[in-house]
Motif scaffolding. Structure first.
Motif, short mmCIF file in Angstrom:
data_model
loop_
_atom_site.label_atom_id
_atom_site.label_comp_id
_atom_site.label_asym_id
_atom_site.label_seq_id
_atom_site.Cartn_x
_atom_site.Cartn_y
_atom_site.Cartn_z
N ALA A 48 49.93 33.39 48.98
CA ALA A 48 49.72 34.68 49.63
C ALA A 48 48.25 34.91 49.93
CB ALA A 48 50.27 35.81 48.76
N GLU A 49 47.98 35.82 50.85
CA GLU A 49 46.62 36.07 51.29
C GLU A 49 45.76 36.62 50.16
OE1 GLU A 49 43.56 35.90 53.96
OE2 GLU A 49 45.62 35.18 54.23
N HIS A 50 46.34 37.52 49.34
CA HIS A 50 45.54 38.09 48.26
C HIS A 50 45.18 37.05 47.20
CE1 HIS A 50 49.67 38.56 46.62
NE2 HIS A 50 49.08 38.31 45.48
N THR A 51 46.05 36.03 47.01
CA THR A 51 45.72 34.97 46.05
C THR A 51 44.53 34.16 46.53
OG1 THR A 51 48.06 34.82 45.41
CG2 THR A 51 46.64 32.97 44.84
N LYS A 52 44.48 33.91 47.84
CA LYS A 52 43.34 33.17 48.39
C LYS A 52 42.04 33.98 48.27
CE LYS A 52 46.32 30.83 51.74
NZ LYS A 52 46.64 30.63 53.18
N LYS A 53 42.16 35.30 48.37
CA LYS A 53 40.96 36.13 48.29
C LYS A 53 40.37 36.14 46.88
CE LYS A 53 42.18 39.35 52.01
NZ LYS A 53 42.52 40.77 52.34
N ILE A 54 41.24 36.17 45.88
CA ILE A 54 40.74 36.30 44.50
C ILE A 54 40.51 34.95 43.82
CG2 ILE A 54 41.88 38.52 44.23
CD1 ILE A 54 44.02 37.16 42.57
N PHE A 55 40.87 33.85 44.49
CA PHE A 55 40.70 32.53 43.86
C PHE A 55 39.24 32.25 43.49
CE2 PHE A 55 40.17 27.89 44.00
CZ PHE A 55 41.08 27.53 43.02
N PRO A 56 38.26 32.54 44.37
CA PRO A 56 36.86 32.33 43.95
C PRO A 56 36.47 33.19 42.75
CG PRO A 56 37.01 32.57 46.34
CD PRO A 56 38.35 32.94 45.79
N LEU A 57 37.03 34.42 42.68
CA LEU A 57 36.73 35.27 41.52
C LEU A 57 37.30 34.68 40.24
CD1 LEU A 57 37.45 38.80 43.06
CD2 LEU A 57 35.23 37.70 42.71
N ILE A 58 38.48 34.08 40.33
CA ILE A 58 39.09 33.46 39.16
C ILE A 58 38.24 32.29 38.66
CG2 ILE A 58 41.11 32.16 38.36
CD1 ILE A 58 42.82 33.85 40.23
N ILE A 59 37.78 31.46 39.59
CA ILE A 59 36.92 30.34 39.21
C ILE A 59 35.62 30.84 38.58
CG2 ILE A 59 35.62 28.35 40.06
CD1 ILE A 59 38.66 27.97 40.05
N GLY A 60 35.02 31.86 39.20
CA GLY A 60 33.78 32.41 38.67
C GLY A 60 33.97 33.02 37.29
N LEU A 61 35.12 33.68 37.08
CA LEU A 61 35.38 34.29 35.78
C LEU A 61 35.61 33.22 34.72
CD1 LEU A 61 35.68 36.99 34.35
CD2 LEU A 61 38.11 36.95 34.90
N GLY A 62 36.21 32.10 35.11
CA GLY A 62 36.39 31.00 34.17
C GLY A 62 35.06 30.43 33.72
N LEU A 63 34.14 30.27 34.67
CA LEU A 63 32.80 29.76 34.32
C LEU A 63 32.04 30.78 33.47
CD1 LEU A 63 31.79 28.22 37.77
CD2 LEU A 63 32.56 27.01 35.72
N PHE A 64 32.22 32.05 33.79
CA PHE A 64 31.56 33.08 33.00
C PHE A 64 32.09 33.08 31.57
CE2 PHE A 64 31.70 37.44 31.30
CZ PHE A 64 30.35 37.74 31.29
N SER A 65 33.39 32.92 31.39
CA SER A 65 33.99 32.88 30.05
C SER A 65 33.49 31.67 29.28
CB SER A 65 35.52 32.85 30.17
OG SER A 65 36.00 33.99 30.84
N TRP A 66 33.36 30.55 29.98
CA TRP A 66 32.84 29.34 29.30
C TRP A 66 31.40 29.57 28.83
CZ3 TRP A 66 28.62 26.28 30.31
CH2 TRP A 66 28.53 25.10 29.56
#
Length: 294
Positions: A19-37
């Motif tokens: 879905a379009e909203h999944t594509k929009k938030i995918f960079p945020l998910i990656i960034g949040l994963g790096l932030f958590s690490w």
């Protein structure tokens, strides 16, 4: 609107992931994963905090706020769905009213009265068409070659289309009453249907012109961001580096619920979750023309 089989589990999962909203938030998910690490590395490797540190107790705050956040999201989604369902009911009402009006006119008008039958056969579906264009913020294009009905040609593209068509319908009905082709009781019955059509237009305008208050929508987004950004600070002691996957997943769930609410709260657009009001208008045209054939 996307039509699908609710019993098919694979297609909804595929649709949600693409879905379009999944594509929009995918960079945020990656960034949040790096932030958590980075938080996990800072606390475990650099600061070397133990599980007895007071920082671990931050999870208590998250537990309390998680319950509050869930209530807010439930209310947000229910409010958005109520708007979507109200819009669907209004267009269902318009479909029924258009059919009922056509059925009554088919009974009231003589078979030989081809001019008036032809007028209503074109004017009744025109109301749904103009409402559809109006709700999607498009000018109504009255591209009609109606030699027998000059009143339809005289409609102004720049004015409120549904109001013009409703006025046209009532004026024509009133003229038939003055000419003696309709009785007073028949005029009253037809007037009720035309009034119902304008009521549907007003209800749809209310939905379109009254969005969710920006303060409420903004607060939810800020709440979700702050909540997820602070999650790894306390949970790193119990989950370790697994917070790199757990926190982005929690963020994905929360933000997706919010974005679904955003998608369905405006039901008259062209998104896959919006109402197919163009197809509804076409069905009204098809059914009205079938009932008012000379």
């Amino acid at each position: 609107m996307k039509v699908y089989n609710p019993k098919d589990w694979l297609y909804p999962i595929k649709y949600l992931l693409s879905a379009e909203h999944t594509k929009k938030i995918f960079p945020l998910i990656i960034g949040l994963g790096l932030f958590s690490w980075s938080i996990a590395y800072l606390e475990l490797e650099y600061l070397k905090l133990s599980d007895k540190s007071w920082v671990k107790n931050i999870t208590t705050v998250h537990s309390l706020l998680g319950f509050v956040l869930s209530l807010i999201l439930v209310f947000r989604t229910n409010t958005a769905y109520d708007r979507w369902w109200e819009a669907r009911k209004q267009w269902g009402t318009l479909t029924n009213v258009s059919r009922t009006l056509s059925i009554k006119l088919n009974a009231f008008l003589e078979r030989e009265d081809k001019i008036n039958r032809s007028f209503y056969r074109k004017a009744i579906p025109l109301f749904a068409e103009t409402l559809y264009n109006f709700l999607r913020s498009e000018y109504t294009k009255f591209m009609l070659d109606e030699a027998d009905h000059p009143e339809i040609i005289s409609l102004d593209d720049k004015k409120h289309g549904p109001n013009q068509v409703a006025s046209l319908l009532f004026n024509k009905t009133n003229s038939l009453y003055r000419e003696g082709k309709l009785s007073g009781e028949q005029l009253r019955l037809l007037n009720e249907e035309i009034t119902s059509m304008t009521n549907v237009c007003g209800a749809c305008e209310r939905i379109k012109n009254t969005p969710i208050p920006i303060a409420y929508s903004s607060f939810i987004k800020v709440f979700i961001i702050i909540y997820t950004l602070t999650l790894p600070i306390g949970y790193v002691f119990s989950m370790g580096y697994f917070v790199c996957f757990a926190v982005p997943f929690i963020f994905y769930i929360l933000i997706t619920i919010e974005m679904i609410g955003e998608s369905i709260e405006e039901p008259f657009g062209t998104d896959s979750d919006d109402l197919p009001i163009d197809r509804m208008a076409d069905n009204i045209k098809k059914h009205c023309r079938e009932m008012l054939l000379p």
